[in-house]
Every structure is written in C-alpha cells, then in structure tokens.
Design a protein around this motif. Sequence first.
Motif, mmCIF file in Angstrom:
data_model
loop_
_atom_site.group_PDB
_atom_site.id
_atom_site.type_symbol
_atom_site.label_atom_id
_atom_site.label_comp_id
_atom_site.label_asym_id
_atom_site.label_seq_id
_atom_site.Cartn_x
_atom_site.Cartn_y
_atom_site.Cartn_z
ATOM 1 N N VAL A 194 89.216 -0.513 63.384
ATOM 2 C CA VAL A 194 88.085 0.091 62.670
ATOM 3 C C VAL A 194 88.136 -0.321 61.202
ATOM 4 C CG1 VAL A 194 86.998 2.289 62.034
ATOM 5 C CG2 VAL A 194 88.038 2.037 64.298
ATOM 6 N N LEU A 247 89.238 -0.713 69.222
ATOM 7 C CA LEU A 247 88.977 -1.753 68.226
ATOM 8 C C LEU A 247 89.664 -1.433 66.912
ATOM 9 C CD1 LEU A 247 85.147 -1.976 68.903
ATOM 10 C CD2 LEU A 247 86.816 -3.728 69.524
ATOM 11 N N LYS A 270 87.559 5.503 53.417
ATOM 12 C CA LYS A 270 87.909 6.334 54.576
ATOM 13 C C LYS A 270 89.307 6.861 54.278
ATOM 14 C CE LYS A 270 88.227 5.540 59.492
ATOM 15 N NZ LYS A 270 88.162 6.922 59.903
ATOM 16 N N VAL A 280 81.018 1.946 66.209
ATOM 17 C CA VAL A 280 82.024 2.776 66.881
ATOM 18 C C VAL A 280 81.834 4.248 66.503
ATOM 19 C CG1 VAL A 280 83.684 0.856 66.919
ATOM 20 C CG2 VAL A 280 83.827 2.556 65.072
ATOM 21 N N ASP A 281 82.789 5.051 66.910
ATOM 22 C CA ASP A 281 82.864 6.463 66.539
ATOM 23 C C ASP A 281 81.671 7.255 67.102
ATOM 24 O OD1 ASP A 281 84.788 8.079 64.989
ATOM 25 O OD2 ASP A 281 83.053 8.621 63.787
ATOM 26 N N PHE A 292 88.033 8.934 74.349
ATOM 27 C CA PHE A 292 87.647 9.503 73.064
ATOM 28 C C PHE A 292 87.168 10.925 73.380
ATOM 29 C CE2 PHE A 292 84.591 8.778 69.359
ATOM 30 C CZ PHE A 292 85.556 8.384 68.451
ATOM 31 N N ARG A 310 85.756 1.083 73.803
ATOM 32 C CA ARG A 310 86.594 -0.093 73.547
ATOM 33 C C ARG A 310 87.491 0.191 72.356
ATOM 34 N NH1 ARG A 310 83.191 -5.032 72.683
ATOM 35 N NH2 ARG A 310 85.292 -5.870 72.632
ATOM 36 N N GLY A 313 92.226 13.126 65.365
ATOM 37 C CA GLY A 313 91.427 13.265 64.143
ATOM 38 C C GLY A 313 91.153 14.740 63.901
ATOM 39 N N LYS A 314 90.246 15.013 62.997
ATOM 40 C CA LYS A 314 89.930 16.419 62.750
ATOM 41 C C LYS A 314 89.236 17.034 63.966
ATOM 42 C CE LYS A 314 88.173 15.467 58.575
ATOM 43 N NZ LYS A 314 88.828 14.197 58.199
ATOM 44 N N VAL A 315 88.412 16.228 64.631
ATOM 45 C CA VAL A 315 87.605 16.741 65.749
ATOM 46 C C VAL A 315 87.995 16.112 67.087
ATOM 47 C CG1 VAL A 315 85.224 16.837 66.630
ATOM 48 C CG2 VAL A 315 85.691 17.316 64.220
ATOM 49 N N ARG A 316 88.404 14.845 67.045
ATOM 50 C CA ARG A 316 88.652 14.122 68.303
ATOM 51 C C ARG A 316 90.118 13.850 68.563
ATOM 52 N NH1 ARG A 316 84.189 12.997 66.272
ATOM 53 N NH2 ARG A 316 82.388 13.255 67.624
ATOM 54 N N LEU A 319 92.347 11.003 70.636
ATOM 55 C CA LEU A 319 92.204 9.664 71.213
ATOM 56 C C LEU A 319 93.385 9.370 72.125
ATOM 57 C CD1 LEU A 319 90.216 9.516 68.771
ATOM 58 C CD2 LEU A 319 90.976 7.183 68.414
ATOM 59 N N HIS A 340 80.815 0.588 70.928
ATOM 60 C CA HIS A 340 82.118 0.690 71.606
ATOM 61 C C HIS A 340 82.036 1.438 72.935
ATOM 62 C CE1 HIS A 340 83.532 4.852 69.784
ATOM 63 N NE2 HIS A 340 82.270 4.877 70.108
ATOM 64 N N GLU A 377 80.492 4.156 61.452
ATOM 65 C CA GLU A 377 81.746 3.409 61.343
ATOM 66 C C GLU A 377 81.619 2.179 62.233
ATOM 67 O OE1 GLU A 377 85.548 5.441 61.474
ATOM 68 O OE2 GLU A 377 84.590 7.331 60.913
HETATM 69 P P1 ATP Z 1 90.126 10.722 60.499
HETATM 70 O O1 ATP Z 1 90.958 11.086 61.691
HETATM 71 O O2 ATP Z 1 90.046 9.250 60.298
HETATM 72 O O3 ATP Z 1 90.444 11.521 59.268
HETATM 73 P P2 ATP Z 1 87.940 12.206 61.545
HETATM 74 O O4 ATP Z 1 88.612 13.454 61.223
HETATM 75 O O5 ATP Z 1 86.475 12.063 61.373
HETATM 76 O O6 ATP Z 1 88.618 11.045 60.754
HETATM 77 P P3 ATP Z 1 87.697 12.187 64.376
HETATM 78 O O7 ATP Z 1 86.221 12.035 64.343
HETATM 79 O O8 ATP Z 1 88.277 13.482 64.780
HETATM 80 O O9 ATP Z 1 88.331 11.729 63.016
HETATM 81 O O10 ATP Z 1 88.368 11.071 65.296
HETATM 82 C C1 ATP Z 1 87.813 9.814 65.463
HETATM 83 C C2 ATP Z 1 88.753 8.724 64.942
HETATM 84 O O11 ATP Z 1 88.702 7.601 65.826
HETATM 85 C C3 ATP Z 1 88.325 8.208 63.567
HETATM 86 O O12 ATP Z 1 89.472 7.974 62.783
HETATM 87 C C4 ATP Z 1 87.623 6.887 63.908
HETATM 88 O O13 ATP Z 1 87.696 5.949 62.852
HETATM 89 C C5 ATP Z 1 88.417 6.412 65.117
HETATM 90 N N1 ATP Z 1 87.658 5.544 66.040
HETATM 91 C C6 ATP Z 1 86.350 5.631 66.367
HETATM 92 N N2 ATP Z 1 85.996 4.695 67.281
HETATM 93 C C7 ATP Z 1 87.114 3.974 67.539
HETATM 94 C C8 ATP Z 1 87.396 2.841 68.386
HETATM 95 N N3 ATP Z 1 86.437 2.292 69.155
HETATM 96 N N4 ATP Z 1 88.645 2.333 68.399
HETATM 97 C C9 ATP Z 1 89.622 2.913 67.623
HETATM 98 N N5 ATP Z 1 89.434 3.974 66.805
HETATM 99 C C10 ATP Z 1 88.197 4.507 66.754
#
Ligand code: ATP
Length: 300
Positions: A110, A108, A161, A229-230, A35, A106, A20-23, A25, A80, A216
């Motif tokens: 989303v 899941l 989203k 989650v998230d 995460f 977990r 993602g932008k910050v995370r 996975l 989660h 989320e």
């Molecule tokens: P995106 O990547 O959707 O543009 P973002 O930049 O906010 O959003 P991050 O916060 O960097 O993304 O990464 C977190 C991502 O993981 C999000 O897309 C979020 O919806 C997803 N996520 C969060 N919890 C879970 C989970 N339990 N299972 C699967 N995916 C998850």
Amino acid sequence: MAETIIHPDLQGSLPLIARGKVRDLYEVNDKTLLFVATDRISAYDVVMANGIPTKGLLLTLATRAWFKILKDALPSLRTHFITLDLPPQIPAPLRPALQNRSMQVRRLKVFPIEAIVRGYITGSAWKEYQKSGTVHGIPVAPGLEESEAFPDGPLYTPSTKAKQGEHDENIHPDQAAAIVGEPYASTIASLSVQLYKAAHAYALERNLIIADTKFEFGLDEETNEVILVDEVLTPDSSRFWPKEKYVVGQAQESFDKQVLRDWLVESGLKGKEGIQMPDEIIQNTGEIYQEAFKRVTSEL
Ligand code: ATP
Ligand code: MG
C-alpha cells in the motif's frame, strides 16, 4: 439488537497479520488477504471499548457496492476486491458471523499516503484557508465561504499515513509525490479526482453530497499498475452531507461520527483510551451509518 463484533475470533484458522483501528487482516495465502471489518469505531484516532452493531457489515457492503459503481464509471479501474465468499479454511460455525463483513482482497504493497479529495471547503481545509488562503499549501480562490464547493473543481489534498497512535498530517501534492515517486504520484492524483467526481455525481442524484473522501492505493508489482484498495466511500472515510440540508456559509450536519466526537468533547473524554459509549450514542451513530448506506444502495 444485532450482535456486535469487536474482536472476531477465527480460532487460528487463518494467521492474523495486522490489526487496524477497524479491520483485522488475515492471510489466506501469499497473494490473498481476508479483510474483516469489525464493529469497532474510532474517534480522534482512539478506538472505543464497545462498538456499533452491524457497522462492519455496512462498511463491507458499501465498499463492495461502490467498487461496482466506480468500475461502471471508469472501466479501466482495478480494485483489490476478489470476493465476498469466505475462504474454505474458515470452519462452518464461524462463518455466519464473518459473512458479509469480510472480503477476500489481493495482498498489495500500500502506498504510504492517504489520497484525499475535497469537493467542498470544510474541516481542517477551512481552518487552513481562513489563516492563509491555502488548502494543503495550495493557493485557492479568495472569498470562499464555509462549506462552499471549490470553484475550479475538486482538489487532490493528500495526507501522510501515520503509524498507529500518530496523527495523519495534511501535505501538499508535491510532498506526496516525494513520498511515493513518479509515475505513481501523478496516477494516484488523477485517479483520485476522477473517482471522487464519479462518486459525487452518483451520490448527488441520491440526495447525498460527498464533501470529501479518502482513497488508498496499492501497487501490483507484476504489472506495475496502481490498484484501488482498502474501504471506499464509507462514513469512516468520507464526509457525507444530506443534500436537502446543505447551506453555504456554515458547518453542515453530516452522516458520520460527529455525534460521537461531540459527545467525547462534551464529556471531556476526547483522546482517552478504553471509553464505553452510552447506548444513546451507539444508537444514534448506528442510525447515521445506516442512513448513509441506504441513500447509496437499496441493499440491507
Ligand atoms: P492503520 O491501521 O493504517 O492505522 P486504519 O486504522 O484505517 O489504518 P483499518 O481500516 O482498520 O486501518 O485496516 C485496514 C488496513 O489495511 C490499512 O492499514 C490499509 O492501508 C490496509 N490495506 C488495505 N487494503 C490492503 C491490501 N489490499 N493489501 C494490504 N493492506 C491493505
Ligand atoms: Mg482504514
């Protein structure tokens, strides 16, 4: 200054499944993800080239703390979160850099909406209200001033989203219901407002106003339960205002990335890729994230 981690390298110990932008996975197994919150920061949907040291730690530990607080307030809540412990696959030399900025969660499906709750009228909601007297298409009492609390309590104001590179769009709760379907839509709406109210009350006692926030949710397909989650209630997902400076009728100073946004606009860099933030912006933004965290928890 602490090490800044922009792109953690797990050296192939776990497969990367999404960034993602910050995370980042990673897959631990078919039911579990690692995460990892990096020190990346985005503004106007663009990720900066450098980062904010320890931001990923703050986001992870704040989310962990809030999950506990929210479960105390709403015992039936399911999240989660599994553990802050790292999975055994991660080799010892990599563990210190990942500890406390990672959580096992977990895996899941989303729901593809952002469950925003607004307690106060500000930002895009204030802009819409001035034009049409509505917020996400919901009619709202006339005569509100900027930053005023909604007189009938917090509003559930979802957004789409967006895929990477696109912008989330504010939508009416009925549109969110069309996207996720019932009974999930109603559960998400009512849970979001309950969570916001609990968090708002907790933070207010600690001199922090949560003006709005984004949750989320995912679906446990075995039990059909809606799971939180998230990340939750971080400066990336929320607008935090210091209570002592709150004045109705104007925009508020806030504990978030406004410093960065203002700098990007003033320097004509808004929306551009590969931007290096100067030290002063890194320092100021880091202090704001720390302060928001400290008001909620005495950890760190
Ligand atoms: P995106 O990547 O959707 O543009 P973002 O930049 O906010 O959003 P991050 O916060 O960097 O993304 O990464 C977190 C991502 O993981 C999000 O897309 C979020 O919806 C997803 N996520 C969060 N919890 C879970 C989970 N339990 N299972 C699967 N995916 C998850
Ligand atoms: Mg996110």
